[in-house]
Design an enzyme around this catalytic site. Structure first.
Site, PDB file in Angstrom:
ATOM      1  N   SER A 176       0.935  -1.082   0.449  1.00  0.00           N
ATOM      2  CA  SER A 176       0.296  -0.146  -0.564  1.00  0.00           C
ATOM      3  C   SER A 176       0.551   1.277  -0.383  1.00  0.00           C
ATOM      4  O   SER A 176       2.183   1.158   0.234  1.00  0.00           O
ATOM      5  CB  SER A 176      -1.067   0.394   1.099  1.00  0.00           C
ATOM      6  OG  SER A 176      -1.544   1.203   1.560  1.00  0.00           O
ATOM      7  N   TYR A 189      -2.448  -1.551   9.914  1.00  0.00           N
ATOM      8  CA  TYR A 189      -2.724  -1.490   9.306  1.00  0.00           C
ATOM      9  C   TYR A 189      -1.499  -0.675   8.237  1.00  0.00           C
ATOM     10  O   TYR A 189      -0.697  -2.804   7.169  1.00  0.00           O
ATOM     11  CB  TYR A 189      -3.739  -0.732   7.898  1.00  0.00           C
ATOM     12  CG  TYR A 189      -3.754  -1.288   6.115  1.00  0.00           C
ATOM     13  CD1 TYR A 189      -4.598  -2.277   6.341  1.00  0.00           C
ATOM     14  CD2 TYR A 189      -3.693   0.538   5.925  1.00  0.00           C
ATOM     15  CE1 TYR A 189      -4.504  -2.287   4.976  1.00  0.00           C
ATOM     16  CE2 TYR A 189      -3.413   0.166   4.679  1.00  0.00           C
ATOM     17  CZ  TYR A 189      -4.365  -1.574   3.862  1.00  0.00           C
ATOM     18  OH  TYR A 189      -4.078  -1.377   2.391  1.00  0.00           O
TER      19      TYR A 189
END
Length: 285
Positions: A176, A189
Site C-alpha cells: 500500500s 494496517y
C-alpha cells in the site's frame, strides 16, 4: 462518494463488505481485449470476491487464466466474480475461509490443485483495516487480527502454494501507499504493509534461484468495499482520494493491469519490485 447506501456501510462490523451494496459501484471491467498472456495458466487470488481482487480475476481470465477465488464470507460477491471469469470462457472455483488460518490455506491450495492440476500465479491481495486516531485505542485483539490477515495469511498461503510453484511462476503481493507515506489513522494496517514489502523483497531473494519471481503492487486510495466498511467516517468518505495529485480515488480496473504485468512474461526481468498505481503520489521505491 457520499451516497446514502454507502454511508450505511461505514462501520467496522461490515468487514469485509459487500461490493453488491456499494454505490457507486467500483469499476472492475477490463478496459482492453486480451492477448493470451496467461493462456493455460492457473491463478489463485485472495480477496477476489470484490474490489481489486475481482478486477484482477477479470483481467487474468480475459488473458486466458483459470482462477481460484478465495474470500472470507461474501458469497454473493464471490459468485459474481466466478460468473465474470466464466463469461470470459475460463473456469473458476470459489473457496470461502479465513487466510489467517494455516489449515484453511493448506486446504484451499489442495482444492486448487485437485481442480486444475497446477498453480502458476499466486496473488496475495486480501487485507483488512481498522482506523483509530490514537494508538491507545488499538486493542490487542485488533492488532493480532490485522497482522493475522494481512501478513500471516501471506506466509501461510505462500507456504502452502510453494510446493506447486514451478520455474516461471509468479507471486504478487498487495502492499500500500501507506507503507511509504505512513498513515496516522492506520497504524496497525500500515505496519503490516511495511512487513509485506519486506516480505516481498526477501521472498524474491529466496526464490529467484528457482525461477519464481516475487513482486508487489502498492495501490493508493482505490474505491473498494475496504474503505467504507473498514471503519472510515462519513466525512472522510466524502473527500476520499481527493488528496492525490489526480484529485480522485482510483478504480480497481486501474490497478489490475499492474497485477497482470507482474504475472506474465512482460515482466520477466523484474523481481523484488513494487509498482505504484496511486494517482500520481511520488514515493520512494
Amino acid at each position: 462518494m457520499s451516497d446514502p447506501d454507502t454511508i450505511e456501510m461505514i462501520h467496522e462490523d461490515a468487514l469485509p463488505g459487500h461490493e453488491s451494496k456499494l454505490n457507486p459501484k467500483p469499476e472492475w471491467e477490463p478496459r482492453y481485449p486480451g492477448s493470451g498472456r496467461l493462456e493455460g495458466k492457473v491463478a489463485l487470488i485472495t480477496g477476489a470476491d470484490s474490489g481489486i481482487g475481482r478486477a484482477v480475476a477479470a483481467r487474468y481470465a480475459r488473458e486466458g487464466a483459470d482462477v481460484a477465488v478465495l474470500y472470507l464470507c461474501e458469497h454473493d460477491d464471490a459468485k459474481k466474480t466466478v460468473g465474470i471469469v466464466e463469461r470470459e470462457g475460463r473456469e473458476a472455483i470459489a473457496i470461502a475461509g479465513d487466510i489467517g488460518d494455516d489449515k484453511f490455506c493448506k486446504d484451499a491450495v489442495k482444492q486448487v490443485i485437485d481442480r486444475f492440476g497446477r498453480l502458476d500465479v499466486l496473488v496475495n491481495n486480501a487485507g483488512e483495516q481498522h482506523p483509530d486516531e490514537k494508538i491507545e485505542d488499538i486493542t490487542e485483539e485488533q492488532l493480532r487480527r490485522t497482522f493475522q490477515t494481512n501478513i500471516f495469511g501471506m506466509f501461510f498461503l505462500t507456504q502452502a502454494a510453494r510446493p506447486h510453484l514451478k520455474a516461471g511462476a509468479a507471486i504478487i503481493n498487495c502492499t500500500s501507499v501507506t507503507m511509504y507515506q505512513g498513515s496516522k489513522d492506520l497504524l496497525d494496517y500500515s505496519s503490516t504493509k511495511g512487513a509485506i514489502t519486506a516480505f516481498t523483497r526477501s521472498l524474491s531473494e529466496n526464490l529467484i534461484g528457482e525461477g519464481i519471481r516475487v513482486n508487489a503492487v502498492a495501490p493508493g486510495p482505490i474505491w473498494t468495499p475496504l474503505n467504507p466498511c473498514g471503519g472510515s467516517t462519513e466525512e472522510k468518505m466524502k473527500t476520499f482520494g481527493e488528496n492525490t495529485p489526480m484529485g480522485r480515488p482510483g478504480q480497481p480496473n486501474e490497478v489490475a493491469p499492474c497485477f497482470l504485468f507482474l504475472a506474465c512474461e512482460d515482466s520477466s526481468y523484474m523481481s523484488g519490485q513494487v509498482l505504484h498505481p496511486n494517482g500520481g503520489t511520488i514515493v520512494g521505491s
